[in-house]
Scaffold this motif. Sequence first.
Motif, PDB file in Angstrom:
ATOM      1  N   TRP A 384       0.747  -0.966  -0.027  1.00  0.00           N
ATOM      2  CA  TRP A 384       0.169   0.014   0.045  1.00  0.00           C
ATOM      3  C   TRP A 384       0.803   1.416   0.225  1.00  0.00           C
ATOM      4  O   TRP A 384       1.885   1.131   0.410  1.00  0.00           O
ATOM      5  CB  TRP A 384      -0.731  -0.154   1.261  1.00  0.00           C
ATOM      6  N   THR A 410      -3.044   0.188  -4.575  1.00  0.00           N
ATOM      7  CA  THR A 410      -3.381   0.211  -3.264  1.00  0.00           C
ATOM      8  C   THR A 410      -3.437   1.077  -2.667  1.00  0.00           C
ATOM      9  O   THR A 410      -1.900   1.423  -2.907  1.00  0.00           O
ATOM     10  CB  THR A 410      -3.621  -0.588  -2.017  1.00  0.00           C
ATOM     11  N   ASP A 432      -8.431   4.782  -1.282  1.00  0.00           N
ATOM     12  CA  ASP A 432      -8.180   3.243  -0.835  1.00  0.00           C
ATOM     13  C   ASP A 432      -8.474   2.802   0.786  1.00  0.00           C
ATOM     14  O   ASP A 432      -9.547   2.210   1.351  1.00  0.00           O
ATOM     15  CB  ASP A 432      -7.214   2.757  -1.678  1.00  0.00           C
ATOM     16  N   LYS A 482     -14.365   1.870   3.839  1.00  0.00           N
ATOM     17  CA  LYS A 482     -12.614   2.065   3.525  1.00  0.00           C
ATOM     18  C   LYS A 482     -11.598   1.779   4.981  1.00  0.00           C
ATOM     19  O   LYS A 482     -12.192   2.402   6.156  1.00  0.00           O
ATOM     20  CB  LYS A 482     -12.529   3.156   2.891  1.00  0.00           C
TER      21      LYS A 482
END
Length: 556
Positions: A384, A410, A432, A482
């Motif tokens: 991420w 992500t 995201d 989320k």
Amino acid sequence: MSTIPGVGIGLGVAQGPVARMAAPLPAPANDPSPLSAQDETARVREAVHAVARELEERGALAGGAARDVLEAQAMMAEDPSLESEVDTRLAAGATAEWAVHDAFASFRDTLTAVGGYLGERAADLDDVAQRVIARLRGEPAPGVPDPGHPFVLVATDLAPADTALLDLDQVLALITSEGGPTSHTAILAREKGIVAIVGAAEAARLADDETVIVDAAAGVVVTEPTEEELQRAHNRADARANAASAPITPGALADGTAVPLLANLGKPDGAAEAVELGAEGVGLFRTEFLFLSSTNAPTVAQQRESYRQLLAAFRGKKVVVRALDAGADKPLAFLNDAHEENPALGLRGLRALRANEDILREQLTALAEADADVRAGGEAADLWVMAPMVSTVEETSYFVTLAREYGIKTAGVMVEVPSSALLADRVLREADFASIGTNDLTQYTLAADRLLGSVASFQDPWHPAVLSLIRTTGRAGADLGKPVGICGEAAADPLLAVVLVGLGATSLSMAPSALADVRATLLQYGLDDARRIAEAALAANDAASARIAAREAATA
């Protein structure tokens, strides 16, 4: 019995006799030098060089965050501007000792006036000056006492060079009369697992050999304790040690609600220790270390190798990488060398990266390539990437779109500015995930520089205004499905961690040494409990009252 209040670091409790730090060296007299300016200059150069190398060696030995701090101190000692100030005084006939004393003091006053990160470093400069003067005098630098038995160390504040190499077999606990929860002393104490209380203003009245209890969980130093109190503290310390040695389990509440506990890391070489201490992944990987020690931006290849090491260490686990967060307290000449009157409100974080988009694109390239390399060699990490200091929906869209261009699956943002928290429902439609940086969110919410001692009392993430913004962000995340993580220092406070989960945090990231205490505390409460405790804190009018209200609700 009486108590001295302060800010506790962690949940530890310890007891023992006090040993106070020695007083600073007396200031040298401003007498004319019997030596030539050239000879005095040579003396200063040798002393500064020796001190800088000693600081670097201590840092290399200590590792971790301590290494970064001590390397910064070594650079400070050899700063060309400071050297010029010393030389000016030597040319006027001053002794090396007085020239160093006066020049460093002048430089310190300048840093204090600037405030922010530089203001907080003024204390570090005092330590360097003391070490240089001691070297010039041929004396040992003031440091940690050695009474010949284990002791509770009491100091006004502790220099990073001393904190980094504390003998934990001798130092039972640490008490400082100055400093706050984000000071170097607090950060290093947390990293080393030292029972500590900082900002205990009344600690100056503690005497050598006086027995005290240092209760970090309660944030107090107990003086003149009874035998019964000493025994209770001993039993608590034993219970905590037993809990820390218990098998590591995933972070969760008592009702089984999962709360992943992640690590904040500054370099890949901290990965092994984080895993050993139970980190379920990385919630914040700071990439600044690649940039701060260089006069030019690192190459894609250099970045890729560091990211590859990190991702390989966390195969199968989430790794959240923060794009370069420069500006303000982390200025980079190749990123933004323009003078700013208030850099904390200037071109920093994503703003600075947009103004130098090639650097951001190279970083995203390196991350994508590192991810591909690790995938090719086996199980991949779950990468991420997030942007720092995002303040608008448009900035969110810009970063996510750019990250997608490089194959980052992500992409999210850090919520550190009140505007992004207030618009979290719109921000999270674009991103995201969100990760709340409580240190900066607190300073911007309360208009109190998080590294400025004069407003340290405002820099408290327990403040209901900060908690309210966290709740707003947590609710937006829940509504949109989320994730909303916490990666500021607040997550390392065990009771506050419960509150944060009650406000909607879905994961918590912290210094690896804090994981055990937070894990054990979360297991004492269900989700309904966490929400009830959070509501009690939110209903308070200030940070101190919120902390008390949460503590009372937690024991109800």
